[in-house]
Design an enzyme around this catalytic site. Structure first.
Site, PDB file in Angstrom:
ATOM      1  CG  ASP A 206      -2.053   1.049   1.346  1.00 34.15           C
ATOM      2  OD1 ASP A 206      -2.427   1.703   0.035  1.00 34.15           O
ATOM      3  OD2 ASP A 206      -2.293   1.718   2.398  1.00 34.15           O
ATOM      4  CD  GLU A 290      -5.021   1.250  -3.838  1.00 32.19           C
ATOM      5  OE1 GLU A 290      -6.236   1.189  -4.245  1.00 32.19           O
ATOM      6  OE2 GLU A 290      -4.352   1.621  -2.844  1.00 32.19           O
ATOM      7  CB  CYS A 342     -14.524  -4.061   6.315  1.00 34.14           C
ATOM      8  SG  CYS A 342     -14.632  -5.343   7.870  1.00 34.14           S
ATOM      9  CB  CYS A 345     -17.647  -7.917   7.299  1.00 34.98           C
ATOM     10  SG  CYS A 345     -17.785  -6.312   7.140  1.00 34.98           S
ATOM     11  CB  CYS A 364     -15.849  -2.835  10.355  1.00 33.79           C
ATOM     12  SG  CYS A 364     -17.485  -3.322   9.163  1.00 33.79           S
ATOM     13  CG  ASP A 373      -1.427   3.075   6.294  1.00 36.43           C
ATOM     14  OD1 ASP A 373      -2.245   3.449   5.585  1.00 36.43           O
ATOM     15  OD2 ASP A 373      -0.680   3.651   7.039  1.00 36.43           O
TER      16      ASP A 373
HETATM   17 ZN   LIG Z   1     -16.518  -5.549   8.674  1.00 37.06          ZN
END
Ligand SMILES: [Zn+2]
Length: 395
Positions: A206, A290, A342, A345, A364, A373
């Site tokens: 990242d 990325e 997240c 999930c 979250c 990060d």
């Molecule tokens: Zn989550």
């Protein structure tokens, strides 16, 4: 470019070496640089004139005939005949490419910041000419580089070329140094790295503004201190330059000082980048990064910082070295929501937009607590792995 694990795609590699032209060779090079610049500038002028008259842009063939073939027969441009025709054709091709990029950017077909309208090239800038294979440049048995209408140049070979080069660009820097930059199409077998015992040795990368890069397991690569230090020195030298009188000896000296600081920054930065890239490729079987909108990063700042510029170079080198070494490599789309998502999930509950930049940690709704990060790295790693498995190839 494709991202495959099994086969190594063709990559164009660049190899640069310092060259030491003799005094007559420098004169011949100066002539070639000058002619290439004139052809380039004539092409820009022709396109501007056509535009002003509301005419369509002249084609490459029309420009080649008018600005090279016919121009050589005129008194004002007869000296174009004294340099290699390939050098002139390549200058014309460069101008064409500059316009192509400009229009693509205008239509939004090109990533990153706007590409400006091509401008006239100046004599004081970095100079470059390109010889392709049909110009019959040649590396001789005695190690000299033979260029048509220039001579046999002494090259400081620091390593061997892995294959016959398809082109060579001769560059004269603003500090008066000369380099030969060869392009070699590399296929399998080039630099293949040892396969690692641990096939799970892989990392997401990242890239960012705070740390240079965040790796798997929360490891970071910090932006080196000399980035800032060199920027400060450069700013000071540029201020001094702006105070000197136009055309004065002191101005020329101040300009050389600025160029020297640029050069030192480049060298230090290149060293540092190569070390980081080498370590990453050595230690990982797969690398996922990325694709940053690196040009966009600089927007809103007065000038592109050394840090921002280095991010773009890091990406290019990492890709080239990883692919050459036979490592799996994928560039995750820059619109992939690596920060927002997240990693537990998959909900988009993370920090968004510019105001989200200051959010370093968040929770979250699913109960997961994330370091910004580290979460992005995990998302990039998963997406990269998916891309490689799917054999997806898109840049
Ligand atoms: Zn989550």
């Amino acid at each position: 470019m494709s991202y495959l694990t099994g086969t190594v795609p063709v990559v164009h590699l660049r190899y640069s070496f310092r060259v030491y032209p003799t005094v007559p060779q420098r004169a011949a090079l100066a002539k070639a640089f000058g002619c290439a610049r004139v052809v380039y500038n004539d092409a820009v002028a022709a396109r501007r004139a056509a535009h002003a008259k509301g005419l369509p842009y002249p084609t490459a063939a029309a420009l080649s005939k008018a600005l090279i073939t016919d121009a050589k027969r005129t008194a004002e441009r007869s000296w174009l005949g004294e340099v290699s025709a390939v050098v002139l054709q390549q200058a014309l091709a460069d101008a064409g490419r500059a316009y192509k990029n400009f229009f693509a950017s205008l239509k939004g077909n090109r990533a990153g910041a706007r590409v400006g309208l091509p401008r006239f090239k100046r004599r004081a800038a970095r100079q470059a000419i390109r010889f392709t294979r049909n110009a019959r440049f040649n590396v001789l048995d005695n190690g000299r580089l033979r260029l048509p209408k220039i001579g046999d140049l002494k090259v400081a070979w620091s390593r061997e070329l892995p294959a016959v080069p398809s082109s060579v660009t001769i560059v004269k820097t603003t500090t008066g140094k000369y380099y030969a930059s060869f392009v070699v199409a590399a296929t399998d077998g080039v630099d293949l790295a040892e396969p690692l015992e641990d096939h799970e040795a892989e990392t997401g990368i990242d890239l960012g503004l705070k740390s240079f890069a965040v790796l798997r397991g929360g490891k970071t690569i910090e932006s080196p201190k000399f980035f800032r230090a060199m920027e400060r020195r450069l700013k000071k030298a540029q201020r001094a330059l702006s105070r000197k009188q136009q055309g004065s000896v002191n101005r020329a000296k101040a300009r050389l000082t600025v160029a020297k600081i640029h050069e030192r920054t480049r060298n230090k930065r290149d060293d540092w980048l190569n070390k980081q890239v080498a370590a990453l490729v050595r230690e990982n079987q797969a690398l996922y990064v990325e694709d940053l909108n690196v040009k966009g990063l600089a927007r809103g700042r007065s000038a592109k910082s050394v840090h921002d510029a280095a991010l773009g170079m890091f990406l290019t080198r990492l890709e080239s070295k990883a692919v050459r070494a036979g490592r799996a490599f994928a560039k995750v789309d820059r619109f992939f929501p690596s920060t927002q998502m997240c990693s537990v999930c998959g909900a988009l509950t993370g920090p968004k937009g510019l105001e989200g930049l200051s959010v370093r940690a968040w929770a979250c709704g699913c109960g997961a607590v994330h370091d910004r990060d580290g979460n992005a790295e995990a998302n990039i790693r998963r997406e990269g792995r998916r891309m490689v498995a799917a054999g997806q190839a898109d840049t």
